[in-house]
Design an enzyme around this catalytic site. Structure first.
Site, PDB file in Angstrom:
ATOM      1  CG  HIS A  19      -1.973   1.050   1.189  1.00 37.58           C
ATOM      2  ND1 HIS A  19      -3.327   0.790   1.285  1.00 37.58           N
ATOM      3  CD2 HIS A  19      -1.886   2.397   1.027  1.00 37.58           C
ATOM      4  CE1 HIS A  19      -4.003   1.913   1.202  1.00 37.58           C
ATOM      5  NE2 HIS A  19      -3.157   2.910   1.052  1.00 37.58           N
ATOM      6  CG  HIS A  21      -1.335   6.442  -2.358  1.00 31.58           C
ATOM      7  ND1 HIS A  21      -2.530   6.371  -3.037  1.00 31.58           N
ATOM      8  CD2 HIS A  21      -1.575   5.921  -1.138  1.00 31.58           C
ATOM      9  CE1 HIS A  21      -3.465   5.851  -2.239  1.00 31.58           C
ATOM     10  NE2 HIS A  21      -2.903   5.568  -1.079  1.00 31.58           N
ATOM     11  CG  ASP A  23      -0.640  10.351  -6.320  1.00 30.29           C
ATOM     12  OD1 ASP A  23      -0.523   9.260  -5.720  1.00 30.29           O
ATOM     13  OD2 ASP A  23      -1.750  10.871  -6.544  1.00 30.29           O
ATOM     14  N   GLY A 175      -9.228   8.102  -1.744  1.00 28.80           N
ATOM     15  CA  GLY A 175      -9.792   9.443  -1.575  1.00 28.80           C
ATOM     16  C   GLY A 175     -10.670   9.573  -0.346  1.00 28.80           C
ATOM     17  CG  HIS A 202      -7.753   3.731   0.401  1.00 28.75           C
ATOM     18  ND1 HIS A 202      -7.269   3.346  -0.807  1.00 28.75           N
ATOM     19  CD2 HIS A 202      -6.732   4.379   1.038  1.00 28.75           C
ATOM     20  CE1 HIS A 202      -6.003   3.751  -0.920  1.00 28.75           C
ATOM     21  NE2 HIS A 202      -5.650   4.375   0.189  1.00 28.75           N
ATOM     22  CD  GLU A 205      -6.842   6.646   5.671  1.00 30.72           C
ATOM     23  OE1 GLU A 205      -7.354   6.442   4.560  1.00 30.72           O
ATOM     24  OE2 GLU A 205      -5.711   7.159   5.811  1.00 30.72           O
ATOM     25  CG  ASP A 283      -1.165   5.789   2.951  1.00 33.63           C
ATOM     26  OD1 ASP A 283      -1.532   5.321   1.853  1.00 33.63           O
ATOM     27  OD2 ASP A 283      -1.934   6.432   3.689  1.00 33.63           O
TER      28      ASP A 283
HETATM   29 ZN   LIG Z   1      -3.664   4.937   0.832  1.00 35.17          ZN
END
Ligand SMILES: [Zn+2]
Length: 343
Positions: A19, A21, A23, A175, A202, A205, A283
């Protein structure tokens, strides 16, 4: 007698990351060079100042954390930038002995500056270059975004299926969670599932346990991104344990988004002890200011995971990789041999 857990040992430990990202994992120095070339103004003009700015320490919630991605995305709108960022990402994770990584991003966030094909193929080219140089295996998860139209999620799922022989292994929904239910995007999940793509989502969270239940029951999720709040629903916690659904946990990020007040109070220990498969992940290496080794170190120093437990967590990440079974078995055998060689 095995050696004590040290930072060096954890850096050397062969690891998998499920997991992270793309970006959220840029090098600050690269961002500055790309911004210069693209005529983009960044909020700071030295790598250190930019790293400090991008590090999310004081976000009020998940939404505020996500605002930082606008900055990284501003320098990710050319094929050259995407290729370079993906390549550097693999070399960065390989340096801390990550042997397998599933990196995720949403191609739609690089459009319309790029065509869909360019937004998919440029990062793939960078990952391949990184793989060839380091031996680390890199696969990709395409994300839909809860705040974008469900039709865009379906487009991302279709693109993922189209490119699945080129390294795309799964579909995810990312998101802002609150007020943006995953069930709105069921068509994308269904398309991905019906075409044999793996699914993670996701949940739990920025929103409560209902979001986790929805991810599992309506969106076909085989893994849960975060799932931090799972303990709030005992029945659901048992279901996750009984089905062996892995949680992709991100200790520092979960603190930065205020999902947990402090790493020392993170429920990963409870889930691990209950027999739920847990994995450690960064993350966003830039926004969270961490490496994967840092996360293992925190699990040791703040949550008391000992060496054999950390090795189990590392193996668990390999075991729950979205790889074809034979490829996965070969990788796990290699990693197990490597683990035995560490004193
Ligand atoms: Zn994430």
């Amino acid at each position: 007698m095995t050696a004590a857990v040290t930072r060096e040992l954890l850096a050397r430990l062969p690891k998998a990351e499920l997991h992270v990202h793309l970006d959220g994992s840029l090098r600050p120095a690269t961002m500055l060079e790309l911004a210069d070339a693209a005529g983009v103004t960044l909020p700071a003009d030295s790598p250190q100042a930019l790293a400090d700015h991008m590090l999310v320490r004081e976000a009020k919630n998940l939404e505020e954390y996500l605002d930082r991605f606008v900055v990284t995305l501003s320098v990710m709108q050319t094929t050259a930038a995407l290729e370079r960022i993906a390549y550097e990402f693999v070399t960065d994770v390989a340096r801390e002995n990550v042997r397998y990584v599933e990196v995720r991003y949403c191609p739609a966030l690089h459009m319309p500056a790029l065509s869909l094909e360019e937004a998919v193929e440029a990062p793939l080219a960078g990952l391949r270059r990184g793989e060839a140089e380091t031996g680390t295996i890199a696969r990709v998860i395409f994300c839909g975004l809860r705040t974008l139209p469900p039709a865009t999620s379906l487009d991302m799922a279709r693109a993922a299926v189209r490119y699945r022989d080129h390294g795309i292994v799964a579909f995810d929904l990312a998101g802002a969670e609150a007020r943006h239910p995953a069930a709105d995007h069921v068509d994308a999940f269904r398309y991905a599932a019906e075409h044999g793509l793996a699914i993670t989502c996701h949940a739990g969270e920025g929103d409560g346990t209902a979001s986790i239940r929805q991810a599992i029951e309506r969106c076909h999720a085989q893994r849960i991104g975060h799932g931090v709040r799972l303990h709030e629903d005992g029945d659901l916690e048992r279901l996750v344990r009984d089905r062996g659904i892995p949680l992709e946990m991100c200790l520092t990020s979960n603190m930065h988004t205020r999902t947990v007040p402090d790493v020392s109070r993170h429920p990963i220990r409870r889930y691990f002890d209950a027999g739920i498969p847990v994995t450690l992940n960064t993350d966003s290496r830039l926004m969270d200011g961490v490496s994967l080794s840092d996360e293992y170190w925190k699990a040791h120093t703040r949550l008391g995971f000992d060496r054999s437990e950390l090795e189990r967590i590392s193996l668990s990440a390999f075991e729950h990789a979205f790889l074809p079974e034979a490829e996965k078995r070969a990788l796990i055998e290699r990693v197990a041999r490597e683990l035995e060689e560490i004193p």
